[in-house]
Design a protein around this motif. Sequence first.
Motif, PDB file in Angstrom:
ATOM      1  N   HIS A  22      25.119 -26.070 -11.840  1.00  0.00           N
ATOM      2  CA  HIS A  22      25.422 -25.629 -13.216  1.00  0.00           C
ATOM      3  C   HIS A  22      26.329 -24.402 -13.172  1.00  0.00           C
ATOM      4  CE1 HIS A  22      22.427 -28.411 -14.811  1.00  0.00           C
ATOM      5  NE2 HIS A  22      21.582 -27.969 -13.880  1.00  0.00           N
ATOM      6  N   GLY A  23      27.541 -24.521 -12.587  1.00  0.00           N
ATOM      7  CA  GLY A  23      28.396 -23.344 -12.468  1.00  0.00           C
ATOM      8  C   GLY A  23      29.652 -23.390 -13.305  1.00  0.00           C
ATOM      9  N   GLY A  24      29.851 -24.402 -14.167  1.00  0.00           N
ATOM     10  CA  GLY A  24      31.101 -24.529 -14.893  1.00  0.00           C
ATOM     11  C   GLY A  24      31.056 -24.055 -16.324  1.00  0.00           C
ATOM     12  N   ALA A  25      30.041 -24.375 -17.054  1.00  0.00           N
ATOM     13  CA  ALA A  25      30.016 -24.101 -18.498  1.00  0.00           C
ATOM     14  C   ALA A  25      29.994 -22.621 -18.786  1.00  0.00           C
ATOM     15  CB  ALA A  25      28.805 -24.801 -19.124  1.00  0.00           C
ATOM     16  N   TRP A  26      29.185 -21.853 -18.074  1.00  0.00           N
ATOM     17  CA  TRP A  26      29.096 -20.419 -18.361  1.00  0.00           C
ATOM     18  C   TRP A  26      30.406 -19.692 -18.049  1.00  0.00           C
ATOM     19  CZ3 TRP A  26      29.764 -16.387 -14.982  1.00  0.00           C
ATOM     20  CH2 TRP A  26      29.821 -16.712 -13.616  1.00  0.00           C
ATOM     21  N   LYS A  27      31.168 -20.207 -17.058  1.00  0.00           N
ATOM     22  CA  LYS A  27      32.441 -19.559 -16.735  1.00  0.00           C
ATOM     23  C   LYS A  27      33.437 -19.724 -17.878  1.00  0.00           C
ATOM     24  CE  LYS A  27      32.027 -20.068 -11.714  1.00  0.00           C
ATOM     25  NZ  LYS A  27      32.613 -20.664 -10.494  1.00  0.00           N
ATOM     26  N   ILE A  28      33.441 -20.901 -18.480  1.00  0.00           N
ATOM     27  CA  ILE A  28      34.363 -21.131 -19.607  1.00  0.00           C
ATOM     28  C   ILE A  28      33.988 -20.232 -20.781  1.00  0.00           C
ATOM     29  CG2 ILE A  28      35.150 -22.848 -21.266  1.00  0.00           C
ATOM     30  CD1 ILE A  28      34.776 -24.958 -19.116  1.00  0.00           C
ATOM     31  N   ALA A  29      32.686 -20.155 -21.045  1.00  0.00           N
ATOM     32  CA  ALA A  29      32.244 -19.293 -22.147  1.00  0.00           C
ATOM     33  C   ALA A  29      32.566 -17.832 -21.866  1.00  0.00           C
ATOM     34  CB  ALA A  29      30.743 -19.481 -22.364  1.00  0.00           C
ATOM     35  N   TYR A  30      32.381 -17.422 -20.624  1.00  0.00           N
ATOM     36  CA  TYR A  30      32.668 -16.026 -20.274  1.00  0.00           C
ATOM     37  C   TYR A  30      34.174 -15.740 -20.375  1.00  0.00           C
ATOM     38  CZ  TYR A  30      32.726 -11.677 -17.619  1.00  0.00           C
ATOM     39  OH  TYR A  30      32.912 -10.377 -17.227  1.00  0.00           O
ATOM     40  N   ALA A  31      35.007 -16.714 -19.966  1.00  0.00           N
ATOM     41  CA  ALA A  31      36.455 -16.521 -20.080  1.00  0.00           C
ATOM     42  C   ALA A  31      36.886 -16.412 -21.535  1.00  0.00           C
ATOM     43  CB  ALA A  31      37.182 -17.678 -19.380  1.00  0.00           C
ATOM     44  N   ASP A  32      36.288 -17.230 -22.419  1.00  0.00           N
ATOM     45  CA  ASP A  32      36.594 -17.124 -23.849  1.00  0.00           C
ATOM     46  C   ASP A  32      36.179 -15.768 -24.392  1.00  0.00           C
ATOM     47  OD1 ASP A  32      37.589 -19.664 -23.763  1.00  0.00           O
ATOM     48  OD2 ASP A  32      35.777 -20.617 -24.554  1.00  0.00           O
ATOM     49  N   TYR A  33      35.018 -15.298 -23.937  1.00  0.00           N
ATOM     50  CA  TYR A  33      34.535 -13.990 -24.400  1.00  0.00           C
ATOM     51  C   TYR A  33      35.484 -12.875 -23.964  1.00  0.00           C
ATOM     52  CZ  TYR A  33      31.732  -9.738 -24.349  1.00  0.00           C
ATOM     53  OH  TYR A  33      31.304  -8.443 -24.511  1.00  0.00           O
ATOM     54  N   MET A  34      35.945 -12.905 -22.708  1.00  0.00           N
ATOM     55  CA  MET A  34      36.849 -11.868 -22.219  1.00  0.00           C
ATOM     56  C   MET A  34      38.200 -11.930 -22.925  1.00  0.00           C
ATOM     57  SD  MET A  34      35.095 -10.094 -20.199  1.00  0.00           S
ATOM     58  CE  MET A  34      36.424  -9.072 -19.594  1.00  0.00           C
ATOM     59  N   THR A  35      38.666 -13.140 -23.213  1.00  0.00           N
ATOM     60  CA  THR A  35      39.937 -13.266 -23.941  1.00  0.00           C
ATOM     61  C   THR A  35      39.816 -12.666 -25.334  1.00  0.00           C
ATOM     62  OG1 THR A  35      40.434 -15.298 -22.717  1.00  0.00           O
ATOM     63  CG2 THR A  35      41.679 -14.903 -24.745  1.00  0.00           C
ATOM     64  N   ALA A  36      38.703 -12.945 -26.003  1.00  0.00           N
ATOM     65  CA  ALA A  36      38.503 -12.379 -27.343  1.00  0.00           C
ATOM     66  C   ALA A  36      38.415 -10.862 -27.294  1.00  0.00           C
ATOM     67  CB  ALA A  36      37.243 -12.977 -27.971  1.00  0.00           C
ATOM     68  N   MET A  37      37.749 -10.324 -26.291  1.00  0.00           N
ATOM     69  CA  MET A  37      37.641  -8.881 -26.172  1.00  0.00           C
ATOM     70  C   MET A  37      39.003  -8.243 -25.886  1.00  0.00           C
ATOM     71  SD  MET A  37      34.582  -8.001 -26.849  1.00  0.00           S
ATOM     72  CE  MET A  37      34.640  -6.311 -26.297  1.00  0.00           C
ATOM     73  N   MET A  38      39.796  -8.904 -25.044  1.00  0.00           N
ATOM     74  CA  MET A  38      41.123  -8.364 -24.752  1.00  0.00           C
ATOM     75  C   MET A  38      41.990  -8.361 -26.011  1.00  0.00           C
ATOM     76  SD  MET A  38      43.926  -9.684 -21.966  1.00  0.00           S
ATOM     77  CE  MET A  38      44.170 -11.219 -22.849  1.00  0.00           C
ATOM     78  N   ALA A  39      41.916  -9.438 -26.805  1.00  0.00           N
ATOM     79  CA  ALA A  39      42.677  -9.485 -28.047  1.00  0.00           C
ATOM     80  C   ALA A  39      42.196  -8.414 -29.012  1.00  0.00           C
ATOM     81  CB  ALA A  39      42.555 -10.877 -28.668  1.00  0.00           C
ATOM     82  N   PHE A  40      40.891  -8.193 -29.050  1.00  0.00           N
ATOM     83  CA  PHE A  40      40.346  -7.174 -29.943  1.00  0.00           C
ATOM     84  C   PHE A  40      40.855  -5.789 -29.578  1.00  0.00           C
ATOM     85  CE2 PHE A  40      36.977  -3.976 -30.556  1.00  0.00           C
ATOM     86  CZ  PHE A  40      36.949  -3.946 -31.947  1.00  0.00           C
ATOM     87  N   PHE A  41      40.756  -5.434 -28.292  1.00  0.00           N
ATOM     88  CA  PHE A  41      41.205  -4.103 -27.882  1.00  0.00           C
ATOM     89  C   PHE A  41      42.726  -3.959 -28.012  1.00  0.00           C
ATOM     90  CE2 PHE A  41      37.090  -4.092 -25.575  1.00  0.00           C
ATOM     91  CZ  PHE A  41      36.577  -2.929 -26.117  1.00  0.00           C
ATOM     92  N   LEU A  42      43.476  -5.061 -27.869  1.00  0.00           N
ATOM     93  CA  LEU A  42      44.926  -5.000 -28.074  1.00  0.00           C
ATOM     94  C   LEU A  42      45.236  -4.688 -29.532  1.00  0.00           C
ATOM     95  CD1 LEU A  42      47.791  -5.377 -26.981  1.00  0.00           C
ATOM     96  CD2 LEU A  42      47.577  -7.818 -27.462  1.00  0.00           C
ATOM     97  N   VAL A  43      44.512  -5.338 -30.453  1.00  0.00           N
ATOM     98  CA  VAL A  43      44.707  -5.054 -31.878  1.00  0.00           C
ATOM     99  C   VAL A  43      44.331  -3.619 -32.194  1.00  0.00           C
ATOM    100  CG1 VAL A  43      43.910  -5.654 -34.198  1.00  0.00           C
ATOM    101  CG2 VAL A  43      44.439  -7.464 -32.563  1.00  0.00           C
ATOM    102  N   MET A  44      43.237  -3.144 -31.626  1.00  0.00           N
ATOM    103  CA  MET A  44      42.835  -1.758 -31.872  1.00  0.00           C
ATOM    104  C   MET A  44      43.860  -0.770 -31.337  1.00  0.00           C
ATOM    105  SD  MET A  44      40.072  -2.061 -33.564  1.00  0.00           S
ATOM    106  CE  MET A  44      39.515  -0.366 -33.561  1.00  0.00           C
TER     107      MET A  44
END
Length: 323
Positions: A22-44
Amino acid sequence: MSQAAPDRIVIRRKKVQAHGHHGGAWKIAYADYMTAMMAFFLVMWLLSLIPRENLPGIAEYFRMPLMTAITGGPQMDNSRTVIPGGSPSVIPNKSPVPQRKSMSSEDAEDDRRDVQRLEDLKTDLEALIESNPVLRQFRPQLLLDMTPDGLRIQIVDEQNRPMFATGRAQVQPYMRDILRELGPMLNKLPNAITISGHTDALQYASGEREYSNWELSADRSNAARKELVAGGMNEQKVKRVLGLSSSVSLIKDNPNAAVNRRISLLVLNRRAERRIDAQDAVGESLANLKSVMEDSATPTPAHVDGNNAGVAPAEVPPAVVKP
């Protein structure tokens, strides 16, 4: 009495299957989370660069209803840029790129009149060619057309009627007559001209290292300039004298064709003159900067101390003056 058969013992072993990795699904979710955080801090970070007084305008843009953005409305942004609100940008730029100034109505009208004057000159030249017995016999060798830079007059070579001596810049008599007839016509307008010499692709036996088609085309364009001035053209009208060798051929499929050997006179319009003057100004500024840097790098002469007090200065040879 017969002996009873023993009871059969059945042993059931439960087969345990290994679970998948079970090593694939959590990585995709974590990558989406990091992308959203990067976009958030870029906007800020971008918002932190915007002056405080411009923040209400940005907030008002995001409050715009969807139907207003689709159908248009009083709060609709009508800027030409594809980025909403991007003309001008509210984010300060420490190193702005200079924007091209839009042409004023007076400049546009002046350019229009300048193009019309060149069109009139073309009409006058065509009438002169038809009426002048000297030019009329060379009509197939004279090409007139309008280009984005102005009116171009091309005098092309013919196999049995070359403009110059073979391999030299010596002007033939009839070519001299053509240039001297065209000279006074070019004085009708204050526009500057450029003179370009062209050759075919046939090379000298020495190749490109010694006297080549580059030198030949430059010498021929300068010889044409002399004949135009001798015919009455103001010598101050010449902006550039160019030798282009065989780099610009009229017939691409046959670079050795006779018509590729030609002299091109370009009567510049105002826009082309301004562009050339701007290019020359940049080159002059760079040359001045280089001269200043060389002067600053030149070492200063040593001071004379007590040990050299009795030594006479070395003789300086007199300057050589060119005749």
